[in-house]
Write a protein that holds these residues in place. Structure first.
Motif, PDB file in Angstrom:
ATOM      1  N   TYR A 105       0.849  -1.169   0.000  1.00 38.99           N
ATOM      2  CA  TYR A 105       0.000   0.000   0.000  1.00 38.99           C
ATOM      3  C   TYR A 105       0.895   1.233   0.000  1.00 38.99           C
ATOM      4  O   TYR A 105       1.923   1.276   0.671  1.00 38.99           O
ATOM      5  CB  TYR A 105      -0.880   0.022   1.259  1.00 38.99           C
ATOM      6  CG  TYR A 105      -1.794  -1.176   1.386  1.00 38.99           C
ATOM      7  CD1 TYR A 105      -1.777  -1.971   2.532  1.00 38.99           C
ATOM      8  CD2 TYR A 105      -2.671  -1.513   0.370  1.00 38.99           C
ATOM      9  CE1 TYR A 105      -2.614  -3.061   2.658  1.00 38.99           C
ATOM     10  CE2 TYR A 105      -3.509  -2.614   0.492  1.00 38.99           C
ATOM     11  CZ  TYR A 105      -3.471  -3.379   1.629  1.00 38.99           C
ATOM     12  OH  TYR A 105      -4.297  -4.460   1.761  1.00 38.99           O
ATOM     13  N   PHE A 113       1.042   5.672   0.082  1.00 45.10           N
ATOM     14  CA  PHE A 113       0.295   6.820   0.584  1.00 45.10           C
ATOM     15  C   PHE A 113       1.059   8.123   0.330  1.00 45.10           C
ATOM     16  O   PHE A 113       2.290   8.133   0.272  1.00 45.10           O
ATOM     17  CB  PHE A 113       0.087   6.710   2.108  1.00 45.10           C
ATOM     18  CG  PHE A 113      -0.404   5.382   2.582  1.00 45.10           C
ATOM     19  CD1 PHE A 113       0.479   4.349   2.846  1.00 45.10           C
ATOM     20  CD2 PHE A 113      -1.765   5.156   2.760  1.00 45.10           C
ATOM     21  CE1 PHE A 113       0.036   3.108   3.280  1.00 45.10           C
ATOM     22  CE2 PHE A 113      -2.220   3.926   3.197  1.00 45.10           C
ATOM     23  CZ  PHE A 113      -1.326   2.906   3.459  1.00 45.10           C
ATOM     24  N   TYR A 151       0.884  11.848   2.328  1.00 48.05           N
ATOM     25  CA  TYR A 151       0.347  12.647   3.416  1.00 48.05           C
ATOM     26  C   TYR A 151       0.826  14.084   3.254  1.00 48.05           C
ATOM     27  O   TYR A 151       1.913  14.337   2.732  1.00 48.05           O
ATOM     28  CB  TYR A 151       0.838  12.134   4.769  1.00 48.05           C
ATOM     29  CG  TYR A 151       0.182  10.869   5.266  1.00 48.05           C
ATOM     30  CD1 TYR A 151       0.672   9.614   4.910  1.00 48.05           C
ATOM     31  CD2 TYR A 151      -0.919  10.926   6.125  1.00 48.05           C
ATOM     32  CE1 TYR A 151       0.084   8.453   5.399  1.00 48.05           C
ATOM     33  CE2 TYR A 151      -1.507   9.772   6.617  1.00 48.05           C
ATOM     34  CZ  TYR A 151      -0.997   8.546   6.250  1.00 48.05           C
ATOM     35  OH  TYR A 151      -1.592   7.413   6.730  1.00 48.05           O
ATOM     36  N   LEU A 197      -0.388  14.885  10.314  1.00 47.71           N
ATOM     37  CA  LEU A 197      -0.374  14.464   8.921  1.00 47.71           C
ATOM     38  C   LEU A 197      -1.791  14.149   8.465  1.00 47.71           C
ATOM     39  O   LEU A 197      -2.540  13.459   9.139  1.00 47.71           O
ATOM     40  CB  LEU A 197       0.500  13.218   8.748  1.00 47.71           C
ATOM     41  CG  LEU A 197       1.997  13.430   8.669  1.00 47.71           C
ATOM     42  CD1 LEU A 197       2.565  13.838   9.999  1.00 47.71           C
ATOM     43  CD2 LEU A 197       2.685  12.183   8.141  1.00 47.71           C
ATOM     44  N   LYS A 218      -4.321   7.287  -1.310  1.00 46.09           N
ATOM     45  CA  LYS A 218      -3.673   6.005  -1.058  1.00 46.09           C
ATOM     46  C   LYS A 218      -3.877   5.075  -2.250  1.00 46.09           C
ATOM     47  O   LYS A 218      -4.880   5.157  -2.963  1.00 46.09           O
ATOM     48  CB  LYS A 218      -4.220   5.345   0.208  1.00 46.09           C
ATOM     49  CG  LYS A 218      -5.705   5.008   0.172  1.00 46.09           C
ATOM     50  CD  LYS A 218      -6.121   4.361   1.481  1.00 46.09           C
ATOM     51  CE  LYS A 218      -7.594   3.929   1.437  1.00 46.09           C
ATOM     52  NZ  LYS A 218      -8.514   5.058   1.534  1.00 46.09           N
ATOM     53  N   THR A 248      -4.178   1.083  -3.147  1.00 50.57           N
ATOM     54  CA  THR A 248      -4.424  -0.205  -2.483  1.00 50.57           C
ATOM     55  C   THR A 248      -4.705  -1.293  -3.505  1.00 50.57           C
ATOM     56  O   THR A 248      -5.638  -2.081  -3.357  1.00 50.57           O
ATOM     57  CB  THR A 248      -5.603  -0.091  -1.513  1.00 50.57           C
ATOM     58  OG1 THR A 248      -6.761   0.363  -2.255  1.00 50.57           O
ATOM     59  CG2 THR A 248      -5.328   0.865  -0.384  1.00 50.57           C
ATOM     60  N   PHE A 260       4.687  14.007   2.540  1.00 47.31           N
ATOM     61  CA  PHE A 260       5.384  12.770   2.842  1.00 47.31           C
ATOM     62  C   PHE A 260       4.798  11.627   2.028  1.00 47.31           C
ATOM     63  O   PHE A 260       3.576  11.439   2.002  1.00 47.31           O
ATOM     64  CB  PHE A 260       5.254  12.419   4.327  1.00 47.31           C
ATOM     65  CG  PHE A 260       5.973  13.364   5.243  1.00 47.31           C
ATOM     66  CD1 PHE A 260       5.301  14.436   5.814  1.00 47.31           C
ATOM     67  CD2 PHE A 260       7.317  13.182   5.543  1.00 47.31           C
ATOM     68  CE1 PHE A 260       5.957  15.312   6.669  1.00 47.31           C
ATOM     69  CE2 PHE A 260       7.973  14.051   6.393  1.00 47.31           C
ATOM     70  CZ  PHE A 260       7.286  15.111   6.964  1.00 47.31           C
ATOM     71  N   ASP A 285       1.151  -4.689   7.400  1.00 46.24           N
ATOM     72  CA  ASP A 285       0.757  -3.478   6.676  1.00 46.24           C
ATOM     73  C   ASP A 285       0.490  -2.291   7.588  1.00 46.24           C
ATOM     74  O   ASP A 285       0.320  -1.178   7.097  1.00 46.24           O
ATOM     75  CB  ASP A 285      -0.445  -3.752   5.771  1.00 46.24           C
ATOM     76  CG  ASP A 285      -1.694  -4.179   6.528  1.00 46.24           C
ATOM     77  OD1 ASP A 285      -2.623  -4.694   5.880  1.00 46.24           O
ATOM     78  OD2 ASP A 285      -1.746  -3.998   7.759  1.00 46.24           O
ATOM     79  N   TYR A 286       0.474  -2.495   8.903  1.00 43.75           N
ATOM     80  CA  TYR A 286       0.291  -1.365   9.808  1.00 43.75           C
ATOM     81  C   TYR A 286       1.582  -0.567   9.978  1.00 43.75           C
ATOM     82  O   TYR A 286       1.573   0.550  10.488  1.00 43.75           O
ATOM     83  CB  TYR A 286      -0.178  -1.846  11.180  1.00 43.75           C
ATOM     84  CG  TYR A 286       0.730  -2.887  11.807  1.00 43.75           C
ATOM     85  CD1 TYR A 286       0.431  -4.235  11.721  1.00 43.75           C
ATOM     86  CD2 TYR A 286       1.902  -2.512  12.449  1.00 43.75           C
ATOM     87  CE1 TYR A 286       1.270  -5.192  12.266  1.00 43.75           C
ATOM     88  CE2 TYR A 286       2.747  -3.462  12.997  1.00 43.75           C
ATOM     89  CZ  TYR A 286       2.422  -4.798  12.904  1.00 43.75           C
ATOM     90  OH  TYR A 286       3.257  -5.729  13.442  1.00 43.75           O
ATOM     91  N   LYS A 287       2.703  -1.161   9.575  1.00 42.28           N
ATOM     92  CA  LYS A 287       3.999  -0.529   9.797  1.00 42.28           C
ATOM     93  C   LYS A 287       4.327   0.326   8.564  1.00 42.28           C
ATOM     94  O   LYS A 287       4.731  -0.189   7.517  1.00 42.28           O
ATOM     95  CB  LYS A 287       5.072  -1.590  10.022  1.00 42.28           C
ATOM     96  CG  LYS A 287       6.366  -1.039  10.571  1.00 42.28           C
ATOM     97  CD  LYS A 287       7.372  -2.167  10.779  1.00 42.28           C
ATOM     98  CE  LYS A 287       6.985  -3.097  11.891  1.00 42.28           C
ATOM     99  NZ  LYS A 287       8.057  -4.081  12.177  1.00 42.28           N
ATOM    100  N   LEU A 288       4.148   1.627   8.693  1.00 39.09           N
ATOM    101  CA  LEU A 288       4.400   2.524   7.574  1.00 39.09           C
ATOM    102  C   LEU A 288       5.828   3.055   7.625  1.00 39.09           C
ATOM    103  O   LEU A 288       6.331   3.415   8.694  1.00 39.09           O
ATOM    104  CB  LEU A 288       3.421   3.697   7.600  1.00 39.09           C
ATOM    105  CG  LEU A 288       1.927   3.363   7.611  1.00 39.09           C
ATOM    106  CD1 LEU A 288       1.100   4.642   7.482  1.00 39.09           C
ATOM    107  CD2 LEU A 288       1.578   2.390   6.511  1.00 39.09           C
ATOM    108  N   PHE A 293       8.192   6.072   6.014  1.00 43.80           N
ATOM    109  CA  PHE A 293       8.015   7.387   5.415  1.00 43.80           C
ATOM    110  C   PHE A 293       9.297   7.877   4.757  1.00 43.80           C
ATOM    111  O   PHE A 293      10.408   7.598   5.216  1.00 43.80           O
ATOM    112  CB  PHE A 293       7.616   8.409   6.491  1.00 43.80           C
ATOM    113  CG  PHE A 293       6.198   8.278   6.952  1.00 43.80           C
ATOM    114  CD1 PHE A 293       5.832   7.319   7.865  1.00 43.80           C
ATOM    115  CD2 PHE A 293       5.223   9.146   6.479  1.00 43.80           C
ATOM    116  CE1 PHE A 293       4.518   7.200   8.294  1.00 43.80           C
ATOM    117  CE2 PHE A 293       3.906   9.048   6.907  1.00 43.80           C
ATOM    118  CZ  PHE A 293       3.559   8.067   7.814  1.00 43.80           C
ATOM    119  N   GLY A 294       9.129   8.645   3.688  1.00 48.99           N
ATOM    120  CA  GLY A 294      10.238   9.383   3.149  1.00 48.99           C
ATOM    121  C   GLY A 294      10.555  10.572   4.043  1.00 48.99           C
ATOM    122  O   GLY A 294       9.832  10.864   4.998  1.00 48.99           O
TER     123      GLY A 294
END
Lengths: 114, 114
Positions: A32, A34, A36, A44, A49, A51, A90, A99-102, A104-105
């Motif tokens: 997934y 995203f 933000y 944020l 998104k 999916t 971001f 999938d809960y662990k995002l 980020f750049g």
């Protein structure tokens, strides 16, 4: 672990010009994805998104992003910048296994010139 | 519908003191996530909690950091004996059940250690 690269920490555009923010991710398995936006002193806000449905994703405030698996990219665009688009953006990707662990750049700060 | 609430928004602690950061998820959300944003970096996952359970704390430093989400009340991120390197913005996010990648973020707590 996923990694996300945002090219350009600062982008300056004229009002009415195209906004293009670049994002590449490391995974070979489409997770997934995203975008933000963060306004000063705020949390944020989810812009859009991906999916695993349509590769062209439309979000709020006129933004859209295109998922390109062959390029492992998820670039964000807006045809015509508005002064209110000045913020930090971001890109994030979810972990393949959890999938809960995002991840980020580092973020891209957009300034809009009148 | 109130969003994710975090308090305090700004917290100043001297080295060696304890910091307690609170997060109330969106109404109806039972999943809470904490992220840390160091200067010039993107957000980094710390911990994922459900009511009375720590699901994944793989991003938490091994010492001095702990998190809880009790049956009643907000989630708490606790940092004992703070050091200057703990200075950062700490963001909390929440999600509904079954859609853990769709996270809504609070405004963050900016911790400064002097």
């Amino acid at each position: 672990a996923q990694s996300v690269t945002q090219l350009g920490s600062h982008v300056s555009v004229s009002e009415g010009a195209l906004v293009l923010l670049r994002c590449n991710y490391s995974s070979s398995v489409p997770p997934y994805l995203f975008w933000y936006v963060q306004y000063p002193n705020q949390g944020l806000q989810l812009l859009l998104k991906y999916t695993s449905a349509a590769t062209l994703v439309k979000g709020i405030n006129g933004f859209e992003a295109e998922f390109k698996k062959s390029e492992t990219s998820f670039h964000l665009t807006k045809p015509s910048a508005h002064m209110s688009d000045a913020a930090e953006y971001f890109c994030a990707v979810s972990d393949e296994s959890n999938d809960y662990k995002l991840s980020f750049g580092a973020g891209t700060t957009v300034t809009v010139r009148a | 519908n109130a969003g994710v609430m975090q308090n305090p928004r700004h917290l100043v602690r001297r080295r060696g003191q304890e910091a307690r950061l609170r997060c109330s998820p969106m109404k109806g959300h039972s999943h809470v996530y904490w992220y840390r944003q160091l200067p010039e970096e993107g957000l980094k996952f710390m911990v994922y909690l459900q009511k009375e359970n720590i699901i994944d704390e793989s991003g938490m430093p091994k010492e001095r950091f702990s998190a809880e989400f009790p049956k009643e009340g907000p989630s708490i991120l606790r940092i004992q004996q703070v050091v200057r390197g703990d200075s950062a913005a700490y963001f909390c996010a929440s999600s509904p059940s079954g859609v853990t990648y769709e996270q809504y973020f609070g405004p963050g707590t900016r911790l400064t250690v002097t």
